[in-house]
Motif scaffolding. Structure first.
Motif, PDB file in Angstrom:
ATOM      1  N   ARG A 279      39.348  29.754  46.996  1.00 44.49           N
ATOM      2  CA  ARG A 279      40.466  28.938  47.481  1.00 44.49           C
ATOM      3  C   ARG A 279      41.805  29.638  47.229  1.00 44.49           C
ATOM      4  NH1 ARG A 279      38.216  22.843  47.573  1.00 44.49           N
ATOM      5  NH2 ARG A 279      36.016  23.409  47.445  1.00 44.49           N
ATOM      6  N   GLY A 280      42.849  29.053  47.741  1.00 43.30           N
ATOM      7  CA  GLY A 280      44.157  29.667  47.545  1.00 43.30           C
ATOM      8  C   GLY A 280      44.670  30.327  48.807  1.00 43.30           C
ATOM      9  N   GLU A 281      45.570  31.297  48.635  1.00 43.97           N
ATOM     10  CA  GLU A 281      46.303  31.883  49.744  1.00 43.97           C
ATOM     11  C   GLU A 281      45.527  33.003  50.433  1.00 43.97           C
ATOM     12  OE1 GLU A 281      50.120  33.184  48.431  1.00 43.97           O
ATOM     13  OE2 GLU A 281      50.525  31.338  47.310  1.00 43.97           O
ATOM     14  N   TYR A 282      45.972  33.330  51.633  1.00 42.34           N
ATOM     15  CA  TYR A 282      45.441  34.485  52.341  1.00 42.34           C
ATOM     16  C   TYR A 282      45.948  35.745  51.658  1.00 42.34           C
ATOM     17  CZ  TYR A 282      45.006  38.044  55.981  1.00 42.34           C
ATOM     18  OH  TYR A 282      44.718  39.194  56.670  1.00 42.34           O
ATOM     19  N   VAL A 365      36.097  23.969  29.443  1.00 36.73           N
ATOM     20  CA  VAL A 365      36.838  24.355  30.638  1.00 36.73           C
ATOM     21  C   VAL A 365      36.841  25.872  30.758  1.00 36.73           C
ATOM     22  CG1 VAL A 365      38.301  22.316  30.808  1.00 36.73           C
ATOM     23  CG2 VAL A 365      38.998  24.190  29.332  1.00 36.73           C
ATOM     24  N   GLY A 366      36.688  26.338  31.979  1.00 38.42           N
ATOM     25  CA  GLY A 366      36.654  27.773  32.220  1.00 38.42           C
ATOM     26  C   GLY A 366      37.691  28.199  33.237  1.00 38.42           C
ATOM     27  N   MET A 367      38.136  29.421  33.088  1.00 34.97           N
ATOM     28  CA  MET A 367      39.033  30.047  34.055  1.00 34.97           C
ATOM     29  C   MET A 367      38.479  31.413  34.413  1.00 34.97           C
ATOM     30  SD  MET A 367      42.817  29.105  32.572  1.00 34.97           S
ATOM     31  CE  MET A 367      43.151  27.481  31.892  1.00 34.97           C
ATOM     32  N   GLY A 368      38.706  31.828  35.653  1.00 31.20           N
ATOM     33  CA  GLY A 368      38.203  33.104  36.111  1.00 31.20           C
ATOM     34  C   GLY A 368      39.302  34.048  36.535  1.00 31.20           C
ATOM     35  N   ARG A 369      39.792  33.900  37.765  1.00 36.49           N
ATOM     36  CA  ARG A 369      40.789  34.834  38.302  1.00 36.49           C
ATOM     37  C   ARG A 369      42.018  35.040  37.413  1.00 36.49           C
ATOM     38  NH1 ARG A 369      41.962  32.327  43.924  1.00 36.49           N
ATOM     39  NH2 ARG A 369      41.188  30.488  42.821  1.00 36.49           N
ATOM     40  N   PRO A 370      42.515  34.018  36.702  1.00 36.15           N
ATOM     41  CA  PRO A 370      43.683  34.270  35.860  1.00 36.15           C
ATOM     42  C   PRO A 370      43.495  35.401  34.852  1.00 36.15           C
ATOM     43  CG  PRO A 370      43.418  31.915  36.143  1.00 36.15           C
ATOM     44  CD  PRO A 370      42.201  32.569  36.757  1.00 36.15           C
ATOM     45  N   CYS A 400      46.585  33.964  44.838  1.00 40.89           N
ATOM     46  CA  CYS A 400      46.833  34.682  46.090  1.00 40.89           C
ATOM     47  C   CYS A 400      45.606  35.452  46.565  1.00 40.89           C
ATOM     48  CB  CYS A 400      48.013  35.632  45.925  1.00 40.89           C
ATOM     49  SG  CYS A 400      47.754  36.905  44.660  1.00 40.89           S
ATOM     50  N   ASN A 401      44.617  35.644  45.692  1.00 38.59           N
ATOM     51  CA  ASN A 401      43.344  36.294  46.029  1.00 38.59           C
ATOM     52  C   ASN A 401      43.453  37.778  46.347  1.00 38.59           C
ATOM     53  OD1 ASN A 401      41.634  34.013  45.693  1.00 38.59           O
ATOM     54  ND2 ASN A 401      42.403  33.200  47.623  1.00 38.59           N
ATOM     55  N   ASN A 402      44.598  38.406  46.068  1.00 36.27           N
ATOM     56  CA  ASN A 402      44.684  39.853  46.231  1.00 36.27           C
ATOM     57  C   ASN A 402      43.780  40.590  45.249  1.00 36.27           C
ATOM     58  OD1 ASN A 402      46.666  40.058  48.344  1.00 36.27           O
ATOM     59  ND2 ASN A 402      48.194  39.357  46.867  1.00 36.27           N
ATOM     60  N   CYS A 403      43.330  39.897  44.215  1.00 41.47           N
ATOM     61  CA  CYS A 403      42.420  40.507  43.247  1.00 41.47           C
ATOM     62  C   CYS A 403      41.005  40.620  43.783  1.00 41.47           C
ATOM     63  CB  CYS A 403      42.405  39.678  41.958  1.00 41.47           C
ATOM     64  SG  CYS A 403      41.965  37.930  42.208  1.00 41.47           S
ATOM     65  N   ALA A 404      40.602  39.697  44.665  1.00 49.82           N
ATOM     66  CA  ALA A 404      39.191  39.545  44.995  1.00 49.82           C
ATOM     67  C   ALA A 404      38.745  40.321  46.224  1.00 49.82           C
ATOM     68  CB  ALA A 404      38.875  38.057  45.178  1.00 49.82           C
ATOM     69  N   VAL A 405      39.534  40.321  47.297  1.00 48.66           N
ATOM     70  CA  VAL A 405      39.081  40.899  48.560  1.00 48.66           C
ATOM     71  C   VAL A 405      38.703  42.370  48.442  1.00 48.66           C
ATOM     72  CG1 VAL A 405      39.872  41.526  50.874  1.00 48.66           C
ATOM     73  CG2 VAL A 405      40.169  39.200  50.046  1.00 48.66           C
ATOM     74  N   CYS A 415      44.558  42.168  39.070  1.00 46.11           N
ATOM     75  CA  CYS A 415      45.708  41.571  39.744  1.00 46.11           C
ATOM     76  C   CYS A 415      46.485  42.670  40.462  1.00 46.11           C
ATOM     77  CB  CYS A 415      46.597  40.863  38.735  1.00 46.11           C
ATOM     78  SG  CYS A 415      48.047  40.072  39.496  1.00 46.11           S
ATOM     79  N   ARG A 416      46.854  42.405  41.716  1.00 47.55           N
ATOM     80  CA  ARG A 416      47.592  43.381  42.528  1.00 47.55           C
ATOM     81  C   ARG A 416      48.893  42.812  43.068  1.00 47.55           C
ATOM     82  NH1 ARG A 416      42.097  44.032  43.510  1.00 47.55           N
ATOM     83  NH2 ARG A 416      41.338  46.167  43.183  1.00 47.55           N
ATOM     84  N   THR A 417      49.378  41.735  42.480  1.00 43.49           N
ATOM     85  CA  THR A 417      50.588  41.078  42.960  1.00 43.49           C
ATOM     86  C   THR A 417      51.740  41.395  42.013  1.00 43.49           C
ATOM     87  OG1 THR A 417      49.230  39.310  43.909  1.00 43.49           O
ATOM     88  CG2 THR A 417      51.579  38.856  43.635  1.00 43.49           C
ATOM     89  N   PRO A 418      52.733  42.181  42.454  1.00 40.38           N
ATOM     90  CA  PRO A 418      53.769  42.696  41.537  1.00 40.38           C
ATOM     91  C   PRO A 418      54.488  41.628  40.733  1.00 40.38           C
ATOM     92  CG  PRO A 418      53.846  43.898  43.601  1.00 40.38           C
ATOM     93  CD  PRO A 418      52.871  42.776  43.810  1.00 40.38           C
ATOM     94  N   ARG A 419      54.872  40.521  41.355  1.00 42.12           N
ATOM     95  CA  ARG A 419      55.643  39.537  40.590  1.00 42.12           C
ATOM     96  C   ARG A 419      54.794  38.892  39.499  1.00 42.12           C
ATOM     97  NH1 ARG A 419      55.162  37.390  45.722  1.00 42.12           N
ATOM     98  NH2 ARG A 419      53.808  35.559  45.919  1.00 42.12           N
TER      99      ARG A 419
END
Length: 439
Positions: A279-282, A365-370, A400-405, A415-419
């Protein structure tokens, strides 16, 4: 009131707190540096205080079954014995470690990865039943290719035995918990799902296969805690009529708990491997990154097809908006129906949120992408107090899912998102990731 830093019993194992690192793709493979890569990936979360570390999906057989490039296999005694260096590293910090056992079945690379199919022309998929008509129609477009071997009853017994053998190797290497990949469209979900399962033998009831896996794990690996994800396929498009409802998922969890599973992880899912998983952004930045262009083209069969897959990903991002704690309602229903711990993951991002969920919707509780942006995130979450809204901590992840694709190309999950990276860097320089002495 149940709190994040309270211990939790899963079977006979005590987990020191209720925050866990959910399974992710580590892309470590089985090469000479695989164990070192896994240690580098997983140890920081334990050092920062996470009670349970879940190693991502690992394949129980030596050939086929990988859903993505670089997945680790646990079919070889010698290799798995070397994983004791990883489990020792996690235990040195007082944490516990689970390994998630998997086989991709129809979701494997031999279905969707064009380059892999070209290099392995004789490698077909394992299937619970003949591929569904809708998937065969999609294969006519050239994006998928099916050369499936439907498991006989004896084949199903042998596959369950491979899960048990893999569990034995992992327990011998020091893993504390066996976690089955019962969702994300792997072969265990394919047994459970009426979309995939049209069998006429005892495994027409897909829960029976998970019962058999339980028996194999118990006979080969003893009383190691055993848990599994359980899907409700409520995120599937309306055109899919044969799917698991939320009621079905609650019933499956209750059956598995009664049978002897020590914990369950209920998740909402689709019948496809699509954006409902994350889920999340393109992830526009990842799709346009020149470093991965050749990898996308190799995976999807050329430039045009890669662009069409990217377009499909964009459409999916519109259908599957990010929703905080999107599995919480299902987990809450399951928790009322079972007497084993219920673990909740999917869209959980802050300490106040975890405290609201614990004791009502779930037991952990679990977290993944963070963790891709903040490998030592637990230090911030466990050091905060979200009960009264003061000192709350939120993950910097922007979904933003830039990590996964890029993982479709074999690239690691980072993580590939500069901010986001800038914010995590500022927190690191401020000492936010140093564990508190109070823990």
């Amino acid at each position: 009131m149940t709190r994040l830093d309270d211990p939790l019993r899963i079977g006979d194992v005590t987990v020191p707190n209720r925050l866990y690192r959910a399974p992710l793709l580590e892309c470590a493979g089985n090469g000479p540096d695989a164990v070192s890569r896994l240690v580098a990936e997983l140890e920081p979360a334990a050092a920062a205080g996470a009670g349970l570390i879940c190693q991502g999906a690992t394949i129980v057989r030596g050939e086929g079954g990988c859903a993505a490039p670089g997945m680790t296999r646990v079919h070889d005694d010698g290799f798995v014995a070397g994983l004791s260096r990883l489990t020792d590293a996690i235990h040195d910090h007082g944490a516990r470690i689970a390994v998630q056992l998997e086989h991709g079945g129809l979701r494997s690379m031999e279905t969707w990865h064009a380059g892999f199919r070209e290099r392995n022309p004789d490698l077909g998929q394992l299937a619970v039943s003949e591929p569904p008509r809708l998937l065969r129609a999609m294969a006519a477009t050239g994006f998928l290719e099916y050369d499936a071997r439907v498991l006989s009853t004896d084949d199903a017994y042998e596959l369950a035995a491979d899960f048990g053998r893999a569990a034995r190797r992992c327990v011998d290497a020091g893993y504390d918990v066996i976690h089955l990949a019962g969702a994300n469209m792997g072969i265990l979900q394919q047994f459970l799902s009426p979309f995939y399962n049209r069998r006429r033998d005892e495994f027409a009831d897909g829960v029976r296969f998970l019962e058999l896996v339980h028996d194999e794990v118990r006979s080969r690996a003893g009383d190691v805690p055993l848990m599994t994800k359980v899907p409700a396929e409520t995120a599937a498009p309306p055109v899919v009529r044969r799917r698991l409802s939320a009621d079905d998922a609650v019933g499956i969890c209750a059956r598995l708990a009664d049978y002897g599973y020590d914990a369950v992880v209920p998740v909402t899912a689709s019948v496809f491997w699509d954006a409902s998983v994350v889920r999340g952004e393109y992830p526009a930045r990842a799709w346009s990154d020149d470093r991965y262009r050749a990898g996308y083209e190799a995976a999807f069969g050329g430039r045009l097809r890669a662009r069409l897959v990217a377009f499909g990903n964009w459409l999916e991002s519109k259908a599957y908006d990010f929703e905080p704690a999107w599995n919480a309602d299902l987990c809450r229903r399951v928790r009322r129906a079972v007497d084993v711990p219920v673990l909740c993951e999917g869209g959980i991002r802050g300490r106040a949120e975890t405290d609201r969920l614990l004791g009502g919707a779930c037991d952990a509780v679990g977290m993944g992408r963070p963790f891709y942006a903040e490998p030592r995130l637990p230090a911030r979450l466990l050091g905060a107090d979200g009960a009264d809204g003061e000192g709350d901590a939120e993950a910097v992840c922007e979904n933003c899912n830039n990590c996964a694709v890029p993982q479709a190309t074999g690239a690691p999950g980072v993580c590939r998102t500069p901010r986001v990276l800038r914010e995590a860097g500022a927190l690191r320089r401020a000492g936010a990731y140093e564990p508190s002495e109070e823990r």
